[in-house]
Design a protein around this motif. Structure first.
Motif, mmCIF file in Angstrom:
data_model
loop_
_atom_site.group_PDB
_atom_site.id
_atom_site.type_symbol
_atom_site.label_atom_id
_atom_site.label_comp_id
_atom_site.label_asym_id
_atom_site.label_seq_id
_atom_site.Cartn_x
_atom_site.Cartn_y
_atom_site.Cartn_z
ATOM 1 N N GLY A 12 -9.693 4.842 -6.061
ATOM 2 C CA GLY A 12 -8.842 3.902 -5.339
ATOM 3 C C GLY A 12 -9.123 3.962 -3.845
ATOM 4 N N ASP A 13 -8.512 3.037 -3.107
ATOM 5 C CA ASP A 13 -8.646 2.997 -1.645
ATOM 6 C C ASP A 13 -10.090 2.746 -1.199
ATOM 7 O OD1 ASP A 13 -5.882 3.758 -1.514
ATOM 8 O OD2 ASP A 13 -6.531 5.789 -1.966
ATOM 9 N N GLU A 14 -10.844 2.000 -1.989
ATOM 10 C CA GLU A 14 -12.244 1.729 -1.622
ATOM 11 C C GLU A 14 -12.355 0.566 -0.631
ATOM 12 O OE1 GLU A 14 -11.153 1.644 -4.780
ATOM 13 O OE2 GLU A 14 -12.175 3.222 -5.910
ATOM 14 N N PRO A 37 3.212 -1.279 -7.865
ATOM 15 C CA PRO A 37 3.285 -1.028 -6.416
ATOM 16 C C PRO A 37 2.783 0.361 -6.006
ATOM 17 C CG PRO A 37 5.459 -0.962 -7.393
ATOM 18 C CD PRO A 37 4.531 -1.334 -8.495
ATOM 19 N N ASN A 38 2.165 1.077 -6.935
ATOM 20 C CA ASN A 38 1.438 2.292 -6.525
ATOM 21 C C ASN A 38 0.215 1.899 -5.690
ATOM 22 O OD1 ASN A 38 0.400 1.132 -8.887
ATOM 23 N ND2 ASN A 38 -0.146 3.070 -9.849
ATOM 24 N N ALA A 39 -0.231 0.645 -5.841
ATOM 25 C CA ALA A 39 -1.374 0.161 -5.064
ATOM 26 C C ALA A 39 -0.954 -0.137 -3.631
ATOM 27 C CB ALA A 39 -1.912 -1.119 -5.701
ATOM 28 N N GLY A 40 -1.908 -0.062 -2.732
ATOM 29 C CA GLY A 40 -1.655 -0.453 -1.342
ATOM 30 C C GLY A 40 -2.924 -1.077 -0.804
ATOM 31 N N HIS A 41 -3.013 -2.401 -0.871
ATOM 32 C CA HIS A 41 -4.239 -3.071 -0.445
ATOM 33 C C HIS A 41 -4.093 -3.523 1.010
ATOM 34 C CE1 HIS A 41 -5.326 -3.985 -4.903
ATOM 35 N NE2 HIS A 41 -5.414 -2.720 -4.583
ATOM 36 N N ILE A 127 0.860 15.717 -10.698
ATOM 37 C CA ILE A 127 -0.244 14.747 -10.635
ATOM 38 C C ILE A 127 -0.432 14.237 -9.216
ATOM 39 C CG2 ILE A 127 -0.876 12.398 -11.378
ATOM 40 C CD1 ILE A 127 0.478 13.098 -14.071
ATOM 41 N N GLY A 128 0.664 14.279 -8.453
ATOM 42 C CA GLY A 128 0.604 13.691 -7.110
ATOM 43 C C GLY A 128 0.925 12.212 -7.195
ATOM 44 N N SER A 129 1.819 11.846 -8.123
ATOM 45 C CA SER A 129 2.198 10.445 -8.329
ATOM 46 C C SER A 129 2.722 9.824 -7.031
ATOM 47 C CB SER A 129 3.295 10.383 -9.397
ATOM 48 O OG SER A 129 3.950 9.142 -9.362
ATOM 49 N N THR A 130 2.573 8.510 -6.921
ATOM 50 C CA THR A 130 3.129 7.799 -5.766
ATOM 51 C C THR A 130 4.648 7.672 -5.893
ATOM 52 O OG1 THR A 130 2.845 5.675 -6.879
ATOM 53 C CG2 THR A 130 1.029 6.402 -5.454
ATOM 54 N N LEU A 234 -11.869 5.987 -11.572
ATOM 55 C CA LEU A 234 -11.694 7.406 -11.920
ATOM 56 C C LEU A 234 -10.224 7.791 -12.063
ATOM 57 C CD1 LEU A 234 -14.569 8.759 -9.663
ATOM 58 C CD2 LEU A 234 -14.647 8.286 -12.115
ATOM 59 N N LEU A 235 -9.336 6.782 -11.930
ATOM 60 C CA LEU A 235 -7.908 6.993 -12.218
ATOM 61 C C LEU A 235 -7.513 6.304 -13.522
ATOM 62 C CD1 LEU A 235 -6.349 6.489 -8.652
ATOM 63 C CD2 LEU A 235 -6.453 8.629 -9.935
ATOM 64 N N ASP A 236 -8.501 5.752 -14.244
ATOM 65 C CA ASP A 236 -8.207 5.064 -15.507
ATOM 66 C C ASP A 236 -7.555 6.032 -16.498
ATOM 67 O OD1 ASP A 236 -9.213 2.517 -17.266
ATOM 68 O OD2 ASP A 236 -9.262 4.367 -18.450
ATOM 69 N N VAL A 245 -4.389 11.006 -13.638
ATOM 70 C CA VAL A 245 -4.783 9.596 -13.682
ATOM 71 C C VAL A 245 -3.528 8.746 -13.472
ATOM 72 C CG1 VAL A 245 -6.720 9.973 -15.256
ATOM 73 C CG2 VAL A 245 -4.429 9.628 -16.208
ATOM 74 N N THR A 246 -3.717 7.445 -13.379
ATOM 75 C CA THR A 246 -2.557 6.569 -13.402
ATOM 76 C C THR A 246 -2.324 6.134 -14.851
ATOM 77 O OG1 THR A 246 -1.472 4.706 -12.340
ATOM 78 C CG2 THR A 246 -3.818 4.414 -12.844
ATOM 79 N N SER A 247 -1.403 5.218 -15.094
ATOM 80 C CA SER A 247 -1.010 4.950 -16.485
ATOM 81 C C SER A 247 -1.545 3.631 -17.020
ATOM 82 C CB SER A 247 0.517 4.959 -16.594
ATOM 83 O OG SER A 247 0.997 6.219 -16.228
ATOM 84 N N VAL A 280 -6.360 10.496 -3.250
ATOM 85 C CA VAL A 280 -5.015 11.006 -2.966
ATOM 86 C C VAL A 280 -4.478 11.585 -4.261
ATOM 87 C CG1 VAL A 280 -4.229 9.687 -0.968
ATOM 88 C CG2 VAL A 280 -4.091 8.667 -3.211
ATOM 89 N N GLY A 281 -3.521 12.460 -4.155
ATOM 90 C CA GLY A 281 -2.999 13.066 -5.373
ATOM 91 C C GLY A 281 -3.890 14.211 -5.819
ATOM 92 N N ASN A 282 -3.478 14.838 -6.914
ATOM 93 C CA ASN A 282 -4.170 16.039 -7.370
ATOM 94 C C ASN A 282 -5.230 15.704 -8.418
ATOM 95 O OD1 ASN A 282 -2.384 17.327 -5.705
ATOM 96 N ND2 ASN A 282 -0.881 17.630 -7.333
ATOM 97 N N GLY A 283 -5.952 16.737 -8.819
ATOM 98 C CA GLY A 283 -6.963 16.550 -9.855
ATOM 99 C C GLY A 283 -8.356 16.788 -9.335
HETATM 100 P P1 IMP Z 1 0.941 7.001 -10.111
HETATM 101 O O1 IMP Z 1 0.098 5.914 -10.661
HETATM 102 O O2 IMP Z 1 1.765 6.601 -8.929
HETATM 103 O O3 IMP Z 1 1.764 7.721 -11.134
HETATM 104 O O4 IMP Z 1 -0.071 8.131 -9.544
HETATM 105 C C1 IMP Z 1 -1.029 8.766 -10.376
HETATM 106 C C2 IMP Z 1 -2.246 9.186 -9.556
HETATM 107 O O5 IMP Z 1 -2.946 8.026 -9.128
HETATM 108 C C3 IMP Z 1 -1.915 9.966 -8.299
HETATM 109 O O6 IMP Z 1 -2.973 10.875 -8.043
HETATM 110 C C4 IMP Z 1 -1.882 8.898 -7.228
HETATM 111 O O7 IMP Z 1 -2.114 9.416 -5.947
HETATM 112 C C5 IMP Z 1 -3.014 8.006 -7.696
HETATM 113 N N1 IMP Z 1 -2.876 6.607 -7.291
HETATM 114 C C6 IMP Z 1 -2.005 5.708 -7.785
HETATM 115 N N2 IMP Z 1 -2.185 4.506 -7.211
HETATM 116 C C7 IMP Z 1 -3.180 4.657 -6.328
HETATM 117 C C8 IMP Z 1 -3.846 3.741 -5.427
HETATM 118 O O8 IMP Z 1 -3.569 2.547 -5.355
HETATM 119 N N3 IMP Z 1 -4.845 4.287 -4.655
HETATM 120 C C9 IMP Z 1 -5.206 5.586 -4.761
HETATM 121 N N4 IMP Z 1 -4.637 6.457 -5.600
HETATM 122 C C10 IMP Z 1 -3.621 6.002 -6.370
#
Ligand code: IMP
Length: 430
Positions: A12-14, A37-41, A127-130, A234-236, A245-247, A280-283
């Motif tokens: 993410g964040d590319e 809304p875990n995304a931030g473009h 996980i370091g979830s948002t 790589l968060l798939d 990963v994300t969900s 961002v986040g762990n792993g």
């Molecule tokens: P969640 O999807 O918020 O539960 O987060 C799961 C993992 O994905 C954590 O490591 C987050 O930091 C990461 N993550 C979620 N959304 C983004 C994104 O848009 N950019 C980068 N990392 C993300």
């Protein structure tokens, strides 16, 4: 016509927001197909900076229609903030240019609570979830008791909401936490819940559609459509380093299930990668730099999360991971971003293979927590790229770096981003 896809090949964040924004004049519609809304473009436009979490990045272009597909999960409260921000900053009337799939699911206030409680309970395994409620909302979708966007117009919406909310509160109770001690976006739970309900007023004004039919009709009418990925390959949920990963399925295959199009309707797949790596986040992050070089990448690249503000972990370009992402997505065109962040490096290291136990592998193994990166040095270009507007003016070392990526991945690089602004994107095929 086919749906082209644009997605991230790393964690993410590319820099996807900027690229979608640059490409959007070539498309009639931009669609989000997964994530929430875990995304931030981040998009910089006419000297202003916009951060979009749920709304597709085409919204800044008045002639582009934007669709939130069924694979996306929506928090109406966060969406409302985004709608207001766009109206106040740029006079954009989101209601006119945004369509929502009735089948997309909602993130409830209790999903946010559950995310907070469950993540806290993981201790060192966090996980370091948002903390945007992503995991719990997708869990409910799969468990078949989620609430969909279309439900907000039904008579039993409130009853459905209360049933799910109470189910969540029961689960939260088992964690032995007092929800009075948890805040969501600065509000205590009850105040947040009220705000969430108020935001439904704007949400109900947005046009909801059966996006799967709408998109087919648009393709038949020769409209050009771009699917905009969120997070990164790589968060798939299937192919990332589970459970870090994300969900959702962030890869190109997610476009079919997240918009309701058949695989034969997928066209070009644009894959975006930074010239280095962040997470961002762990792993696992094999090429992570925990030294001053990592600090320098973070500082040069302003690598702080746009959704959470967290400092991003930084490291060198990881070719085995990039090849894996390209393979999973069937990438046809590569875009390399943030090359300017490497402007003042004498030498740039690139990971070309891993040491994995007693083996040397050039792919990403299942157990990639335990790989050691093997690097090759690459000369830096040691100059500013600010004024460059054409590939012919690239410093030799940058051209070599791009060629090296093409040779190592077997995919042509179409565009190179050399700075944050809209015009700092060089088309190599022009
Ligand atoms: P969640 O999807 O918020 O539960 O987060 C799961 C993992 O994905 C954590 O490591 C987050 O930091 C990461 N993550 C979620 N959304 C983004 C994104 O848009 N950019 C980068 N990392 C993300």
């Amino acid at each position: 016509m086919k749906v082209d896809v644009l997605l991230g090949l790393q964690w993410g964040d590319e820099g996807k927001g900027k690229i979608v924004d640059v490409l959007s004049p070539h498309y009639d519609m931009i669609c989000r197909f997964q994530g929430g809304p875990n995304a931030g473009h981040t998009i910089e436009c006419k000297g202003q900076k916009f951060i979009l979490h749920t709304i597709p990045s085409g919204i800044l272009n008045p002639n582009t229609l934007n669709i939130i597909g069924n694979g996306v999960i929506i928090d109406p409260f966060i969406l409302q903030k985004e709608i207001n921000m766009l109206a106040e900053k740029a006079g954009i009337d989101v209601v006119a240019n945004l369509l929502i799939s009735r089948r997309s699911h909602l993130i409830l206030p209790t999903h946010r609570l559950m995310d907070a409680v469950q993540e806290a309970s993981k201790g060192a395994g966090k996980i370091g979830s948002t903390l945007k409620g992503i995991g719990p909302a997708y869990t409910d979708r799969t468990a078949r008791h989620g609430i969909r966007s279309g439900d907000v117009f039904t008579d039993n919406f409130k009853a459905k909401y209360e049933e799910l909310r109470n189910r969540h509160l029961q689960i939260i109770n088992t964690y032995n936490v007092d929800i009075k001690n948890i805040t969501i976006d600065g509000f205590d739970f009850e105040a947040y819940e009220q705000q969430w309900f108020s935001s439904l007023e704007i949400f109900r004004k947005l046009k909801q559609i059966d996006a799967e039919f709408f998109i087919q009709e648009q393709l038949k009418a020769n409209k050009r459509i771009l699917a905009e990925g969120a997070q990164g390959t790589l968060l798939d949920v299937d192919f990332g380093a589970y459970p870090f990963v994300t969900s959702s399925n962030t890869i190109a295959a997610g476009v079919c299930t997240g918009l309701g199009i058949p695989p034969s309707s997928v066209g070009e797949v644009y894959g975006i990668a930074k010239a280095y790596c962040t997470r961002v986040g762990n792993g696992p992050f094999p090429t992570e730099l925990l030294d001053e070089t990592g600090d320098k990448l973070r500082k040069n690249g302003h690598e702080f999360g746009s959704t959470t503000g967290r400092p991003r972990r930084c490291g060198w370009l990881d070719l085995p991971a990039l090849r894996y992402a390209i393979m999973l997505n069937g990438v046809t065109r590569l875009i390399i971003t943030k090359t300017d962040v490497l402007n003042d490096f004498e030498t740039i290291q690139v990971c070309h293979a891993y040491e994995w136990g007693s083996e040397i592998v050039n792919y990403l193994p299942y157990d990639y927590n335990n790989v050691k990166p093997l690097y090759r040095p690459h000369p830096g270009w040691n100059c500013s790229l600010d004024e460059i507007r054409h590939v012919d003016n690239f410093p030799v070392a940058l051209s070599d770096y791009i060629r090296m990526i093409e040779n190592e991945t077997g995919v042509p690089v179409d565009m190179v981003s050399t700075g944050p602004d809209r015009n700092q994107i060089i088309n190599l095929r022009a």
